[in-house]
Enzyme design. Structure first.
Site, PDB file in Angstrom:
ATOM      1  N   TRP A  61     -21.366-101.862   2.196  1.00  0.00           N
ATOM      2  CA  TRP A  61     -20.964-100.466   2.329  1.00  0.00           C
ATOM      3  C   TRP A  61     -20.549-100.167   3.756  1.00  0.00           C
ATOM      4  CZ3 TRP A  61     -25.500 -96.399   2.168  1.00  0.00           C
ATOM      5  CH2 TRP A  61     -26.614 -96.884   2.843  1.00  0.00           C
ATOM      6  N   ASN A  62     -19.860 -99.009   3.904  1.00  0.00           N
ATOM      7  CA  ASN A  62     -19.293 -98.647   5.196  1.00  0.00           C
ATOM      8  C   ASN A  62     -19.536 -97.180   5.507  1.00  0.00           C
ATOM      9  OD1 ASN A  62     -17.463-101.150   5.707  1.00  0.00           O
ATOM     10  ND2 ASN A  62     -16.880-100.475   3.658  1.00  0.00           N
ATOM     11  N   HIS A  69      -7.123 -84.119   7.432  1.00  0.00           N
ATOM     12  CA  HIS A  69      -5.696 -84.092   7.124  1.00  0.00           C
ATOM     13  C   HIS A  69      -5.042 -85.434   7.462  1.00  0.00           C
ATOM     14  CE1 HIS A  69      -5.840 -79.739   6.344  1.00  0.00           C
ATOM     15  NE2 HIS A  69      -6.813 -79.786   7.237  1.00  0.00           N
ATOM     16  N   HIS A  73      -3.402 -85.724   1.420  1.00  0.00           N
ATOM     17  CA  HIS A  73      -4.479 -84.762   1.595  1.00  0.00           C
ATOM     18  C   HIS A  73      -4.104 -83.380   1.084  1.00  0.00           C
ATOM     19  CE1 HIS A  73      -2.202 -84.270   5.417  1.00  0.00           C
ATOM     20  NE2 HIS A  73      -2.536 -83.007   5.298  1.00  0.00           N
ATOM     21  N   ASP A  75      -4.365 -79.251   1.615  1.00  0.00           N
ATOM     22  CA  ASP A  75      -4.520 -78.156   2.574  1.00  0.00           C
ATOM     23  C   ASP A  75      -5.087 -76.941   1.860  1.00  0.00           C
ATOM     24  OD1 ASP A  75      -3.297 -79.719   4.518  1.00  0.00           O
ATOM     25  OD2 ASP A  75      -1.376 -78.682   4.418  1.00  0.00           O
ATOM     26  N   HIS A  79      -7.074 -73.471   6.396  1.00  0.00           N
ATOM     27  CA  HIS A  79      -6.485 -74.399   7.377  1.00  0.00           C
ATOM     28  C   HIS A  79      -5.584 -73.669   8.370  1.00  0.00           C
ATOM     29  CE1 HIS A  79      -4.542 -77.843   9.123  1.00  0.00           C
ATOM     30  NE2 HIS A  79      -3.444 -77.753   8.401  1.00  0.00           N
TER      31      HIS A  79
END
Length: 257
Positions: A61-62, A69, A73, A75, A79
């Site tokens: 895992w990380n 963004h 992605h 918005d 934002h």
């Protein structure tokens, strides 16, 4: 058979195809570069915690580091200054994350002019040929720019005068946001606005008008060439980050074959 059972059967037999509109997210994903004195987002990065070793013998895992963004992605209204009292990304109603979508293809214009801007008349011509914009749906703006997405320099396409990427004129952005029934705009570029939009009035009009109207943006989409002009259903799945202005998202389209 129930409606959901019919959908599952159609997905299984291929009569409904799922098209992934999401760009792969990695350290090489192109990111927006704002000029000084403005602050910039960090790029995406994985930091390994363990990988079947003494830090964790049976698991990999990380940690991740990224901006809201970065890459494909979503918005949310908050934002932008015009939407500061609007929804954060965790407050977007789930029913608005599943919606009809249409595709307006301007790739031929953009091939000859990377600074091409969509105007109201372009959209009206599209409507004459394809029918009205979808009530409660998305306008996906195809420019062919996703072909550049593996190369940061080509994707941002900047010179001493700034970036040169296609977008939407200020008047068209206002009209789409305030006078049409769409809930959001999706683009293939690094943001919903044109590269030269810092010089428009208002600056960055897609952000200003759409988010100010409580609508949404999706950016760095891919595979719009695989969608019909109308008839797709869009599934946008940002992370519900409390207080977040946006989020990396997996964006899928359902189309009938």
């Amino acid at each position: 058979m129930s409606v959901l059972a019919q959908l599952l059967t159609a997905v299984a037999d291929g009569s409904v195809e799922i098209v992934d509109l999401t760009a792969p997210l990695s350290e090489r994903t192109p990111i927006l570069q704002l000029p000084e004195p403005f602050a910039n987002t960090v790029p995406f990065r994985l930091k390994e915690i363990s990988r079947y070793d003494d830090r964790g013998p049976a698991w990999y895992w990380n940690d991740i580091e990224t901006g809201e963004h970065v890459g494909t992605h979503f918005d949310a209204p908050v934002h932008w200054a015009t939407g500061r009292d609007g929804e954060d990304v965790a407050q977007v109603p789930p029913r608005r994350l599943v919606a009809p979508a249409v595709v307006l293809d301007a790739s031929e214009h953009v091939a000859g002019d990377p600074d091409f801007l969509l105007e109201v008349d372009h959209v009206r011509d599209w409507e004459k040929a394809n029918g009205p914009l979808p009530d409660g749906g998305w306008l996906l703006y195809r420019t062919g720019w996703d072909a550049r997405s593996a190369d940061q320099d080509a994707f941002l396409n900047a010179d001493e005068n700034g970036p040169h990427t296609p977008g939407i004129s200020a008047e068209c952005a206002r009209w789409l946001a305030e006078e049409t029934p769409v809930i959001g705009l999706g683009t293939e570029t690094v943001g919903t606005d044109a590269g030269a939009a810092h010089g428009f009035e208002p600056p960055f009009p897609c952000h200003s008008y759409f988010l100010g109207a409580g609508k949404y943006g999706l950016t760095q989409l891919q595979n719009l060439d695989r969608l019909p002009a109308r008839g797709a259903v869009l599934l946008a799945s940002p992370l519900p980050i409390v207080g977040g202005s946006g989020s990396p998202a997996r964006v899928l389209a359902l189309i009938e074959r």
